[in-house]
Write an enzyme that holds these catalytic residues in place. Structure first.
Site, PDB file in Angstrom:
ATOM      1  N   LYS A   1       0.840  -1.198   0.000  1.00 31.06           N
ATOM      2  CA  LYS A   1       0.000   0.000   0.000  1.00 31.06           C
ATOM      3  C   LYS A   1       0.875   1.248   0.000  1.00 31.06           C
ATOM      4  O   LYS A   1       0.622   2.212  -0.717  1.00 31.06           O
ATOM      5  CB  LYS A   1      -0.952  -0.012   1.213  1.00 31.06           C
ATOM      6  CG  LYS A   1      -2.109  -0.994   1.022  1.00 31.06           C
ATOM      7  CD  LYS A   1      -2.885  -1.295   2.284  1.00 31.06           C
ATOM      8  CE  LYS A   1      -3.901  -2.406   1.996  1.00 31.06           C
ATOM      9  NZ  LYS A   1      -4.548  -2.981   3.167  1.00 31.06           N
TER      10      LYS A   1
ATOM     11  N   GLN B   1      -5.111  -1.894   9.313  1.00 31.72           N
ATOM     12  CA  GLN B   1      -4.993  -3.209   8.693  1.00 31.72           C
ATOM     13  C   GLN B   1      -5.617  -4.277   9.597  1.00 31.72           C
ATOM     14  O   GLN B   1      -5.332  -4.345  10.792  1.00 31.72           O
ATOM     15  CB  GLN B   1      -3.503  -3.515   8.434  1.00 31.72           C
ATOM     16  CG  GLN B   1      -3.236  -4.768   7.641  1.00 31.72           C
ATOM     17  CD  GLN B   1      -3.738  -4.715   6.200  1.00 31.72           C
ATOM     18  OE1 GLN B   1      -3.789  -3.653   5.576  1.00 31.72           O
ATOM     19  NE2 GLN B   1      -4.130  -5.862   5.680  1.00 31.72           N
TER      20      GLN B   1
ATOM     21  N   ASP C   1     -11.349   2.448   3.421  1.00 29.15           N
ATOM     22  CA  ASP C   1     -11.681   1.015   3.291  1.00 29.15           C
ATOM     23  C   ASP C   1     -13.192   0.828   3.079  1.00 29.15           C
ATOM     24  O   ASP C   1     -13.627  -0.245   2.686  1.00 29.15           O
ATOM     25  CB  ASP C   1     -11.341   0.281   4.596  1.00 29.15           C
ATOM     26  CG  ASP C   1     -10.016  -0.458   4.537  1.00 29.15           C
ATOM     27  OD1 ASP C   1      -9.658  -0.941   3.453  1.00 29.15           O
ATOM     28  OD2 ASP C   1      -9.371  -0.564   5.599  1.00 29.15           O
TER      29      ASP C   1
HETATM   30  N1  GUN Z   1      -7.133  -7.171   5.620  1.00 29.18           N
HETATM   31  C1  GUN Z   1      -7.382  -7.894   4.486  1.00 29.18           C
HETATM   32  N2  GUN Z   1      -7.926  -7.114   3.524  1.00 29.18           N
HETATM   33  C2  GUN Z   1      -8.027  -5.874   4.073  1.00 29.18           C
HETATM   34  C3  GUN Z   1      -8.498  -4.629   3.555  1.00 29.18           C
HETATM   35  O1  GUN Z   1      -8.967  -4.505   2.417  1.00 29.18           O
HETATM   36  N3  GUN Z   1      -8.418  -3.584   4.414  1.00 29.18           N
HETATM   37  C4  GUN Z   1      -7.932  -3.702   5.681  1.00 29.18           C
HETATM   38  N4  GUN Z   1      -7.925  -2.618   6.450  1.00 29.18           N
HETATM   39  N5  GUN Z   1      -7.494  -4.838   6.185  1.00 29.18           N
HETATM   40  C5  GUN Z   1      -7.533  -5.915   5.368  1.00 29.18           C
END
Ligand code: GUN
Length: 283
Positions: free
Chosen positions: A52, A96, A119
């Site tokens: 990211k 996350q 998100d």
């Molecule tokens: N863990 C797995 N996929 C995601 C996601 O798209 N966003 C976040 N914040 N955590 C994740």
């Protein structure tokens, strides 16, 4: 023989457009900013967070990564979230998941400013997605929709079968397909006679988290098959939820793993961060 949907190529095109828009914003003195918080040392999460940050840098965004120790308390994490909520240089906040067991995902997500929730996990944004009037795209499902659109695949009137009912993928995916006028069936681990449904699918989206779960006998001729799965085999290789070898010969379109849906998820996160930066500046 199916056409392979090249997620890497489509993601690169969209990221190029985002980089262009970012440059235009910078000329106006606005730099889109994303803060990513990771708690603990889950190796898969560490890879996602690194990717990211790298993606942000590539399109010209400002990014901040907060790596907090496993023992972080709820109060400490909430204090950081609240500080970022008030920070004008940050337009997107991502915590996350999964969080360590002693932290409650729901409480943390509820405390992210919905206007910085890139998100789209906050209940306010989930509600907006349900209604169909949303600013923030649910990243993985929106990535799937972009792959369909860029491949010229019409959803309207099609029978779309979604395997999986998670809050991150299955449920919002079903909503987006519905908003695109598909007829949607959601299947899950308690569905009886699963193949009866999958064999009826014009568009099959698979998000079950089980390697090679969907096999050729479960798919009808000329179906569009989208594989959201990301599983690691014993030999370390990545594989999806779809058994590519037996499904590909029957499908009209199929996404590979890796290189299908995966690159699209972060692309949609970048798009949400850009949207937020513009909204925060009344653009
Ligand atoms: N863990 C797995 N996929 C995601 C996601 O798209 N966003 C976040 N914040 N955590 C994740």
């Amino acid at each position: 023989m199916a056409k392979i949907i090249d997620g890497k190529k489509i993601a690169a095109e969209i990221r190029g457009e985002i980089a262009q828009e970012c440059a235009e914003l910078k000329a106006k003195g606005i730099v889109p900013g994303l803060a990513v918080i990771i708690v603990g040392e889950d190796p898969a999460s560490q890879v996602y967070v690194r990717n990211k940050k790298k993606a942000c840098e590539e399109v010209g965004f400002h990014s901040e990564v907060y790596e907090l120790p496993e023992a972080t308390t709820e109060d400490e994490l909430l204090a950081l979230v609240k500080r970022l909520n008030a920070d004008d240089s940050i337009h997107g906040i991502l915590v996350q998941l999964p969080l360590p067991k002693h932290l409650n995902d729901e409480i943390i997500i509820d405390n992210i400013d919905p206007k910085k929730d890139v998100d789209a996990f906050h209940p306010y944004n989930v509600g907006e997605i349900m209604i169909g009037e949303y600013d923030y795209l649910p990243c993985t499902p929106a990535g799937v929709m972009a792959l369909l659109e860029k491949s010229g695949i019409q959803v309207e009137g099609k029978h779309c079968v979604v395997l999986g009912r998670s809050n991150i993928v299955g449920k919002p995916q079903a909503m987006l397909l519905l908003h695109a006028n598909g007829t949607v069936t959601i299947c899950h681990s308690r569905t009886k006679n699963l193949a009866l449904y999958t064999r009826e699918a014009d568009i099959l989206v698979v998000a079950v988290g089980k390697a090679d779960f969907v096999t050729g006998d479960m798919v009808k001729d000329d179906a569009v098959v989208i594989d959201v799965g990301m599983n690691r085999r014993a030999d370390g290789k990545l594989t999806g939820d779809v058994d590519f070898a037996t499904v590909e010969p029957k499908a009209s379109y199929i996404t590979p793993v890796p290189g299908g849906v995966g690159p699209m998820t972060i692309t949609m996160l970048l798009k949400n961060t850009l949207t937020s930066a513009k909204k925060h500046n009344n653009l």
